[in-house]
Scaffold this active site. Sequence first.
Site, mmCIF file in Angstrom:
data_model
loop_
_atom_site.group_PDB
_atom_site.id
_atom_site.type_symbol
_atom_site.label_atom_id
_atom_site.label_comp_id
_atom_site.label_asym_id
_atom_site.label_seq_id
_atom_site.Cartn_x
_atom_site.Cartn_y
_atom_site.Cartn_z
ATOM 1 C CG LEU A 116 -1.971 -1.188 1.190
ATOM 2 C CD1 LEU A 116 -2.850 -1.164 2.444
ATOM 3 C CD2 LEU A 116 -2.855 -1.143 -0.066
ATOM 4 C CB ALA B 158 11.298 -5.836 -9.419
ATOM 5 C CB SER C 235 3.372 2.203 -17.817
ATOM 6 O OG SER C 235 4.054 3.427 -18.011
ATOM 7 C CE LYS D 5 5.906 -0.157 -16.874
ATOM 8 N NZ LYS D 5 6.972 0.059 -15.996
ATOM 9 C CG HIS E 59 6.530 1.334 -21.327
ATOM 10 N ND1 HIS E 59 7.085 1.933 -20.211
ATOM 11 C CD2 HIS E 59 5.542 2.163 -21.729
ATOM 12 C CE1 HIS E 59 6.457 3.061 -19.962
ATOM 13 N NE2 HIS E 59 5.521 3.229 -20.869
ATOM 14 C CG ASN E 60 9.999 0.779 -17.733
ATOM 15 O OD1 ASN E 60 8.850 0.970 -18.118
ATOM 16 N ND2 ASN E 60 10.302 0.736 -16.455
ATOM 17 C CD GLU F 234 10.059 5.306 -18.336
ATOM 18 O OE1 GLU F 234 8.967 4.719 -18.423
ATOM 19 O OE2 GLU F 234 10.705 5.370 -17.273
ATOM 20 N NE ARG G 245 34.121 -13.477 -35.818
ATOM 21 C CZ ARG G 245 33.578 -14.610 -36.213
ATOM 22 N NH1 ARG G 245 33.251 -14.791 -37.475
ATOM 23 N NH2 ARG G 245 33.362 -15.592 -35.351
HETATM 24 C C1 6PG Z 1 6.257 3.660 -15.637
HETATM 25 C C2 6PG Z 1 7.681 3.884 -15.231
HETATM 26 C C3 6PG Z 1 7.912 3.238 -13.915
HETATM 27 C C4 6PG Z 1 9.156 3.727 -13.219
HETATM 28 C C5 6PG Z 1 10.394 3.476 -13.986
HETATM 29 C C6 6PG Z 1 11.523 4.342 -13.566
HETATM 30 O O1 6PG Z 1 6.092 3.096 -16.697
HETATM 31 O O2 6PG Z 1 5.362 4.067 -14.917
HETATM 32 O O3 6PG Z 1 8.537 3.352 -16.178
HETATM 33 O O4 6PG Z 1 7.890 1.855 -14.112
HETATM 34 O O5 6PG Z 1 9.029 5.062 -12.956
HETATM 35 O O6 6PG Z 1 10.732 2.133 -13.775
HETATM 36 O O7 6PG Z 1 12.630 3.695 -13.991
HETATM 37 P P1 6PG Z 1 14.058 4.124 -13.565
HETATM 38 O O8 6PG Z 1 14.065 4.311 -12.084
HETATM 39 O O9 6PG Z 1 14.903 2.981 -13.989
HETATM 40 O O10 6PG Z 1 14.333 5.390 -14.297
#
Ligand code: 6PG
Length: 478
Positions: free
Chosen positions: A17, A82, A134, A188, A191-192, A195, A451
Site C-alpha cells: 500500500l 521487483a 505504467s 513493460k 516500454h521502459n 522510455e 576474424r
Molecule cells: C512507468 C515507469 C515506472 C518507473 C520506472 C523508472 O512506466 O510508470 O517506467 O515503471 O518510474 O521504472 O525507472 P528508472 O528508475 O529505472 O528510471
Amino acid sequence: MNKKTSRPGADIGMVGLGVMGRNFVLNMADHGFSVAGLDKDAAKVAALHTEAEQRDVRGAADIKEFVALLRHPRAIMMLVPAGAPVDSVIADLLPHLEKGDLIVDAGNSHFSDTDARTLQLTAKGIQFLGVGVSGGAEGARHGPSIMPGGTKEAYERVRPVFEAAAAQINGEPCVTLLGPGSAGHYVKMVHNGIEYGLMQLLAETYDLMKRGLGLSDDELHEFYAGWNQGELAGYLVEITGDIFSKRDKKTGRRLVDEVLDVARQNGTGKWTSESALDLQVPVPTIDAGVAMRNLSTLAGERATASAALPRPARPFAGDSKIFLEQLRGGLFAATIIAYAQGMALLKTASDKYAYGLDLSAVARIWRGGCIIRSAALDHFREAYRIQPTLPNLLLDPEIGKTVMAHQEDLRVVVATAAQLGLPAPGLMSALGYLDAYRSAWLPANLIQAQRDYFGAHTYERIDAKGTFHSEWTAKASA
Ligand code: 6PG
C-alpha cells in the site's frame, strides 16, 4: 469478476500500500469494485482508510485478516518492488491460499522471474499473471496502461477490473492480454527501455538549446510546450515543458537548475539492453540512454576531465530560428527510430519466447496512461494493423516517409552537436541506426575477413555457399 457483486467479500486484494498500491486501490474502488489492501506498515493501512473515504475499501496489516476479507476464489494483486520482495509476498501468501486462487504481480519484475513464478505457482494450482503497469502514481490513480501476461483463464478473472481501471482512449481501455507467461512483463520492460531512449533524446535537445544556443528556461519551456502541440506530442515532451517553468521554493530559481546532473535508475532500461544483446537485436538508442545515465554518475571524473579535456570553444554559428526547427524535426525522427528499435526487439522476443504479441495492440495500449504515450503511437498501431509481421516500423511506407522527411534535420542536429562538442549519443545512435539499417551493403565483410585472419573463424562468400578459410598473411600464402 463482476463489479458491485452481491456475494460477500472483496472482489480483489492489493498487497503493498505504497503510493502506487493505494492509488490503484482507489482507482478500482472508484469503478465500483470492493477492494481489500494489505501492508505490514500500519501507517500505510491507516493512510488507505483515510484516502478511501466512503469507498468500498478495507485495509489490514495482518495477512490472515486480509485473506479473510476476500471472496473465493481469491484474486490478489501485488505492487511491491521487483525481486526478493515479490517472492517473499508470494511465500507469505501461499499458506493462506487455496487451489484456484489468483496472484497478480503488477510490479516491474524481470520477465525471467515471472516465468519461474508462473511455473512454481501453476504447480501448486495457483493462477498467476505478470502484469506491467505504467503511468506512475498519477496513472495508477486515474488510469494507467496495463500490460498483462498469463493464461486467458486467469486474465478473464481480472479483465473487468483492469478494463475499468485502465486509461481510456476514444472509449478503448489501454489494456489487453498480451500473451502467455512473461509477455506482459517483457512488454513493460521494453516500454521502459524506450522510455530511457526518449528521455535521453530530450535531454540532448535540452543541452543543445541551453549550452549550444544559450536559451533561457522560459524559452525552453516555450519550445517544448510548442513542440507538444504538433507531431511530437507526448507525455515526456509535455512534462519536459512543464519542468522548465517550475520554481524552486527554496531558492526562487528554476528547480531544474538546482537538480544534480546524475541520473539514477531502477534497472529496467538495463534489462532491455541486456535482453536485446541476448537476442542480437540492435537497440543502440536505448543502450545510449542506459550508458549516459551510467556516465552521469561519474560526476567526479567528469569534473576532472572537463578541465583536462576542454570542449572546443566554438560558438553556434548558424541561424538559431532555423536550427530550432531542425532540432524539432530531428528529435521527431530520432523518437520514431527509438520506438522502432524497441518494437523490433518485441517482434524478435515474441518469436523467440512464443508470446504471440500483437504489436498493433501493444501500440494501442501504449496510447494512454503510460510514460511513453504519444501521438505517434496511433501511426504505429495502424502500421502493424496493416502489416502484423512488419519486421521494423521504418519499413512501413508512411512511417518511413516521415523519417525521411526529417532525416536532414537529424543530420544537421548531429553535426552541430559534434561541432560544438556537446554530447549527443542518443541522437547520433538514432542516425547511425537509420543509416546502417537502410544500408544494403555494410563493411561487415572486413570484420569477417579480420576474424578469419586472426582466428581462423572462417567467412562466407558472395559467390558460393558454405564457409571458407584463407591464409591472409603474405608470409603464409608465399
Ligand atoms: C512507468 C515507469 C515506472 C518507473 C520506472 C523508472 O512506466 O510508470 O517506467 O515503471 O518510474 O521504472 O525507472 P528508472 O528508475 O529505472 O528510471
